[in-house]
Design an enzyme around this catalytic site. Structure first.
Site, PDB file in Angstrom:
ATOM      1  N   GLY A  74       0.817  -1.212   0.000  1.00 17.28           N
ATOM      2  CA  GLY A  74       0.000   0.000   0.000  1.00 17.28           C
ATOM      3  C   GLY A  74       0.847   1.257   0.000  1.00 17.28           C
ATOM      4  O   GLY A  74       0.669   2.145  -0.829  1.00 17.28           O
ATOM      5  N   ALA A  75       1.783   1.340   0.933  1.00 18.33           N
ATOM      6  CA  ALA A  75       2.606   2.530   1.042  1.00 18.33           C
ATOM      7  C   ALA A  75       3.767   2.244   1.983  1.00 18.33           C
ATOM      8  O   ALA A  75       3.771   1.228   2.676  1.00 18.33           O
ATOM      9  CB  ALA A  75       1.794   3.708   1.578  1.00 18.33           C
ATOM     10  N   MET A  76       4.730   3.174   2.010  1.00 17.98           N
ATOM     11  CA  MET A  76       5.942   2.939   2.792  1.00 17.98           C
ATOM     12  C   MET A  76       6.382   4.206   3.498  1.00 17.98           C
ATOM     13  O   MET A  76       6.441   5.278   2.900  1.00 17.98           O
ATOM     14  CB  MET A  76       7.037   2.431   1.833  1.00 17.98           C
ATOM     15  CG  MET A  76       8.347   2.148   2.496  1.00 17.98           C
ATOM     16  SD  MET A  76       8.184   0.824   3.732  1.00 17.98           S
ATOM     17  CE  MET A  76       9.417   1.372   4.909  1.00 17.98           C
ATOM     18  N   GLU A  77       6.727   4.024   4.773  1.00 16.82           N
ATOM     19  CA  GLU A  77       6.969   5.151   5.683  1.00 16.82           C
ATOM     20  C   GLU A  77       8.402   5.696   5.675  1.00 16.82           C
ATOM     21  O   GLU A  77       8.841   6.255   6.689  1.00 16.82           O
ATOM     22  CB  GLU A  77       6.616   4.703   7.102  1.00 16.82           C
ATOM     23  CG  GLU A  77       7.575   3.658   7.730  1.00 16.82           C
ATOM     24  CD  GLU A  77       7.105   2.204   7.595  1.00 16.82           C
ATOM     25  OE1 GLU A  77       6.332   1.910   6.670  1.00 16.82           O
ATOM     26  OE2 GLU A  77       7.534   1.372   8.415  1.00 16.82           O
ATOM     27  N   HIS A  84      -1.550   6.311   8.633  1.00 20.79           N
ATOM     28  CA  HIS A  84      -0.715   5.190   9.053  1.00 20.79           C
ATOM     29  C   HIS A  84       0.769   5.480   8.777  1.00 20.79           C
ATOM     30  O   HIS A  84       1.606   5.372   9.679  1.00 20.79           O
ATOM     31  CB  HIS A  84      -1.172   3.931   8.313  1.00 20.79           C
ATOM     32  CG  HIS A  84      -0.377   2.707   8.624  1.00 20.79           C
ATOM     33  ND1 HIS A  84      -0.788   1.763   9.546  1.00 20.79           N
ATOM     34  CD2 HIS A  84       0.804   2.252   8.144  1.00 20.79           C
ATOM     35  CE1 HIS A  84       0.108   0.799   9.612  1.00 20.79           C
ATOM     36  NE2 HIS A  84       1.090   1.066   8.766  1.00 20.79           N
ATOM     37  N   GLU A  85       1.069   5.867   7.558  1.00 23.68           N
ATOM     38  CA  GLU A  85       2.481   6.089   7.217  1.00 23.68           C
ATOM     39  C   GLU A  85       3.034   7.287   7.993  1.00 23.68           C
ATOM     40  O   GLU A  85       4.162   7.266   8.454  1.00 23.68           O
ATOM     41  CB  GLU A  85       2.657   6.305   5.707  1.00 23.68           C
ATOM     42  CG  GLU A  85       2.088   5.193   4.831  1.00 23.68           C
ATOM     43  CD  GLU A  85       2.500   3.784   5.225  1.00 23.68           C
ATOM     44  OE1 GLU A  85       3.608   3.606   5.778  1.00 23.68           O
ATOM     45  OE2 GLU A  85       1.696   2.853   4.998  1.00 23.68           O
ATOM     46  N   HIS A  94       3.880   6.312  11.521  1.00 23.64           N
ATOM     47  CA  HIS A  94       5.126   5.539  11.614  1.00 23.64           C
ATOM     48  C   HIS A  94       6.329   6.418  11.959  1.00 23.64           C
ATOM     49  O   HIS A  94       7.341   5.915  12.436  1.00 23.64           O
ATOM     50  CB  HIS A  94       5.411   4.833  10.291  1.00 23.64           C
ATOM     51  CG  HIS A  94       4.878   3.428  10.183  1.00 23.64           C
ATOM     52  ND1 HIS A  94       5.012   2.499  11.185  1.00 23.64           N
ATOM     53  CD2 HIS A  94       4.254   2.785   9.160  1.00 23.64           C
ATOM     54  CE1 HIS A  94       4.468   1.343  10.780  1.00 23.64           C
ATOM     55  NE2 HIS A  94       3.996   1.488   9.569  1.00 23.64           N
ATOM     56  N   GLU A 140       4.084  -2.320  13.408  1.00 25.46           N
ATOM     57  CA  GLU A 140       2.877  -2.391  12.577  1.00 25.46           C
ATOM     58  C   GLU A 140       1.600  -2.511  13.413  1.00 25.46           C
ATOM     59  O   GLU A 140       0.609  -1.839  13.138  1.00 25.46           O
ATOM     60  CB  GLU A 140       2.979  -3.523  11.558  1.00 25.46           C
ATOM     61  CG  GLU A 140       4.083  -3.318  10.510  1.00 25.46           C
ATOM     62  CD  GLU A 140       3.958  -2.018   9.725  1.00 25.46           C
ATOM     63  OE1 GLU A 140       2.890  -1.377   9.764  1.00 25.46           O
ATOM     64  OE2 GLU A 140       4.948  -1.629   9.069  1.00 25.46           O
TER      65      GLU A 140
END
Ligand code: ZN
Length: 854
Positions: free
Chosen positions: A258-261, A294-295, A298, A317
């Protein structure tokens, strides 16, 4: 000639084997000379031997790298190239390591490391992708500051942290916060930004940007607002402030997750950030808001405090999912969010926890860590935190979190560190609670009751079925939120949390004038399966009267399940009392439309299959499908006279806005439309399709029409309108499969793989088709076995390009032991065929082996 030597068995990594690296990486300097097929990466790293290190082996991870040169303190050295990296003789005192490697981003279809997506350079390093960029101790407990120089002719060249300077053909970045390599990121390409800004609570001005390909600028505004709301919320609720002058988000089309922090440079699957009313549904908007949050969250839970090793993945997570769920509950509706999360947990985590892939939230072994980005680590990891919060109370929870940030900022931590913080902040021992992190499987909670002379007793028995490698389980701490209602519907005891710690335990209530109706596991206070003898009359009573909205929905859901189970097993007609209860609820305009929509959402057919299996039956997917169809048809007929009024009453007037209230109304309106379509053959849906000015209504109308096998014209029109929009085309691919009749599902999917816009290289498109196939219970499990074969064919083909996405989609087969011998042997044949493929990736090998071992 093929290499005839047997493949080496994949190595298994164990939590118990953890040993720290023998060196600190004090600072990292990287230079990238970008070229699509021949990018050079020059690293300069200052290493210091740790005085107390038990192991001084100097091993650097490295995969698919061409080593050009290596130096230590400016002297050329010749490292020993070994499996998965290199080893080198190094001095016993601090030294500077330099290496130049060459990599091929254009050829990187695995989308891990540095790769190209639509001519744009982009990285993905979590979990172990940095080793495909340069030689490095690629483990999260090695944290360092990074300075990055990018050389190339791309108009925009970004990395983590703050910009240090830029000129013709170069840009330099510096990230002052020590971080593990998995948070490194680089993006370069022809990008445009949607700018914004945020002033932190201490008055610092932060520049915000969402970077997209030219043409996508109009899809950034919603994401930017979501980002600002997230920043504010984390300050208000957790007291956490952002810590750089700049926060960048980039949208890329080709992305495995989905995505990355990445620190200061989040990279998003474009489907998880780009939104506009014309192209995105209400569900998309809600999901995008949650993922951006969410990201962003993080930054503290993941980046400032990271994981010691990948076994601790749920440390970041689980906590971050828990935080984003709190955020969504605050921004939208708390009960609706909770109900949605429980639906998702049951759809994704329960099958995992009750099948061959079951593992604890903190696994103790893996072959390929990418296979452990699971619903158990994420969603059950979040449930565990929810239980902890309920057990210690809100005040203690925030006290513990404060201590966590004070004590562990800048560190790479473990679940032990996390629980110790709670023990120290609250004085409560958590050794039994810790079992939630080490035991797999969904606990079953049997409840029985007794009433005599004003005393009411609830007796609970907990047990957890065996899971791979864990035949026996000890009793866990289970918080069970309970309230009691009197037979007239009044609440006689408000919610109270009963703490179960034993295998069997009773709780008594005194002074009750009559036998109460219990409302158990309010708010779904623990991720367990409740087994309680109850009657449909009692469930209907709770659906009407429970003061806990979650349990009100749950009563309706349980009732819906019972009715379908009876239809499947006994060929019973849909239960009349239930239909009446539904009708009453749907027509009750005093009730929240979102809630009514959720009550009208049928339990998933896979869930019915699992329920039947748990009760000792062999589920027949076609019968389950037929029961669902009959039920919906009967409900539509029952509601016939009120449907037009309900449709009109739930139609949202005025311009579209993606807020929770409008979304709830449109969700109900969509359900009404699908019922209406069963009676009018699609007249209203066709009108809605024509008039729709937003994707939510356009998509709902198209879905209703396709389901009625009367949507060919609209489907073509949809294609004509949206063929240039990749994200909308994903919807078009998926919807045709989702709405197909079971006997046509596989053929529909197969035909779509031959469509010119199908691509094996774009994970979103692959998932659109095969996620929809696997998600169509009766279609995928059609007795012909065509669905199984089609998926296996395509997984075998995809594995050569993208092992991560292939492996993740193997989970479609995880429930195979539920079904009859015929289906089992069809599935076994496909799994065996996949397992026997030459050169199968480590990722996919691990998954099919685990599934086959069931
Ligand atoms: Zn995350």
């Amino acid at each position: 000639m093929k290499d005839a030597s047997p493949a080496t068995a994949p190595k298994t990594f164990y939590l118990k084997d953890y040993t720290p690296f023998g060196y600190d990486a004090e600072s990292v300097h990287l230079t990238f000379r970008l070229a699509p097929e021949t990018t050079r990466v020059i690293s300069r790293i200052r290493f210091t031997p740790k005085p107390d290190a038990a192991d001084r082996t100097f091993f650097l991870h490295g995969e698919e790298l061409k080593l050009i040169s290596a130096k230590i303190d400016c002297q050329a050295v010749t490292p020993e190239l070994v499996e998965g990296g290199l080893k080198c003789e190094v001095p016993g005192a601090p030294f500077t390591w330099e290496a130049e490697v060459e990599i091929n981003p254009a050829d990187n279809t695995a989308l891990e490391g540095l790769y190209m997506s639509n001519h744009m350079y982009c990285t993905q390093c979590e979990a172990e992708g940095f080793r495909k960029i340069t030689y490095y101790p690629d483990r999260p407990d090695v944290m360092s500051t990074f300075t990055v120089r990018i050389e190339g002719d791309e108009p925009v060249m970004l990395s983590n942290g703050n910009p240090m300077g830029q000129g013709e053909g170069w840009a330099e970045w510096h990230d002052p916060w020590p971080k593990p390599a998995y948070l490194f990121a680089l993006v370069a390409g022809d990008l445009v930004n949607h700018p914004g800004s945020f002033t932190t609570k201490s008055g610092k001005e932060v520049e915000l940007n969402i970077w997209v390909r030219p043409g996508d600028e109009h899809k950034c505004a919603f994401g930017m607002e979501a980002l600002k709301k997230s920043m504010k919320w984390d300050e208000d609720v957790y007291g956490l402030e952002y810590d750089l002058d700049l926060f960048n988000i980039v949208a890329v089309d080709d992305f495995n997750m989905g995505a990355m922090e990445n620190k200061g440079l989040n990279i998003f699957n474009s489907s998880c950030v780009l939104a506009s009313p014309e192209t995105s549904t209400d569900a998309n908007f809600e999901r995008i808001e949650a993922i951006i949050a969410h990201e962003y969250f993080h930054n503290w839970t993941g980046n400032r405090i990271t994981c010691r090793d990948w076994f601790q993945l749920c440390l970041k997570e689980g906590l971050t999912v828990f935080r984003d769920a709190q955020f969504t509950a605050d921004m939208r509706s708390e009960p609706v969010k909770r109900i949605e999360d429980v639906i998702a947990l049951r759809a994704r985590q329960f099958p995992e926890d009750n099948g061959p892939l079951a593992h604890p939230p903190r696994p103790e072994q893996f072959q390929e860590i990418n296979n452990f980005y699971t619903a158990t680590v994420y969603e059950k990891g979040a449930e565990v935190i929810g239980m902890l919060k309920r057990l210690v109370g809100d005040e203690n929870y925030y006290k513990a979190l404060k201590l966590y940030f004070e004590r562990h900022d800048g560190q790479a931590c473990t679940i032990e560190d996390w629980l110790k913080v709670f023990e120290d902040a609250t004085g409560r021992g958590l050794s039994q609670f810790k079992l939630w992190y080490s035991q797999a499987g969904t606990p079953r909670l049997k409840v029985s009751e007794d009433y005599a002379d004003g005393t009411y007793t609830l007796t609970f028995e907990q047990s957890t079925p065996p899971t791979p490698g864990q035949p026996d389980k000890a009793p866990r701490v289970i918080p069970v939120a309970v309230g009691l209602l009197s037979p007239n519907g009044d609440e006689v005891r408000g919610t109270e949390v009963l703490e179960l710690t034993e295998a069997r335990q009773s709780f008594t209530y005194q002074g009750l004038a009559s036998k109460p109706v219990p409302s158990i596991l309010r708010e779904f206070s623990a991720p367990v399966i409740l087994e309680r003898e109850s009657t449909n009359a009692e469930r209907a009573f709770l659906l009407a009267h429970d003061t806990d909205p979650f349990n009100r929905w749950e009563a309706g859901n349980a009732l819906a399940k019972e009715v379908r189970v009876a239809m499947v097993l006994d060929g019973a007609a849909p239960d009349a009392a239930y239909l009446d209860a539904l009708e009453k609820l749907v027509r009750d305009d005093a009730q929240d439309p979102a809630f009514r929509a959720l009550v009208l959402t049928p339990p998933s057919q896979s869930d019915i299959a699992q329920t039947l299996f748990d009760r000792g039956h062999t589920p027949d997917p076609q019968k389950i499908y037929d029961a669902a169809e009959t039920f919906t048809q009967t409900l539509a007929q029952q509601l016939e006279t009120s449907l037009p009024r309900l449709y009109a009453a739930t139609t949202v007037d005025g311009p579209y806005a993606p807020d929770a209230e409008g979304a709830g109304k449109r969700a109900l309106n969509g359900r009404i439309l699908s019922l209406l379509t069963r009676l009018d053959g699609g007249e209203q849906a066709a009108r809605q399709y024509q008039a729709a000015d937003n994707m939510t209504q356009q998509y709902a109308a198209l879905g209703a029409l396709l389901k009625a096998e009367n949507g060919e014209a609209q489907s073509q029109a949809f294609f004509g309108q949206w063929q240039d929009d990749r994200l909308v085309m994903d919807k078009w691919f998926a919807l045709q499969i989702a709405c197909a009749a079971p006997e046509k599902t596989a053929a529909t999917a197969a035909a779509l793989t031959r469509h010119p816009l199908f691509s094996m290289k774009n994970p979103n498109r692959f998932r659109a088709v095969f996620g929809a196939l696997a998600g169509h219970h009766a279609g995928f499990h059609h007795a012909s076995g065509e669905g199984y074969q089609l998926l296996a064919d395509n997984l075998i083909a995809l594995d050569k390009l993208n092992p991560q996405t292939t492996a993740r989609m193997c989970a479609a087969f995880q429930t195979w032991k539920r079904y009859d011998a015929g289906r089992q042997s069809l599935i076994r044949a496909q799994l065996t065929r996949i397992a026997g493929t030459d050169g199968l990736s480590r990722d996919t090998t691990e998954m099919v082996t685990r599934i086959l071992d069931a």
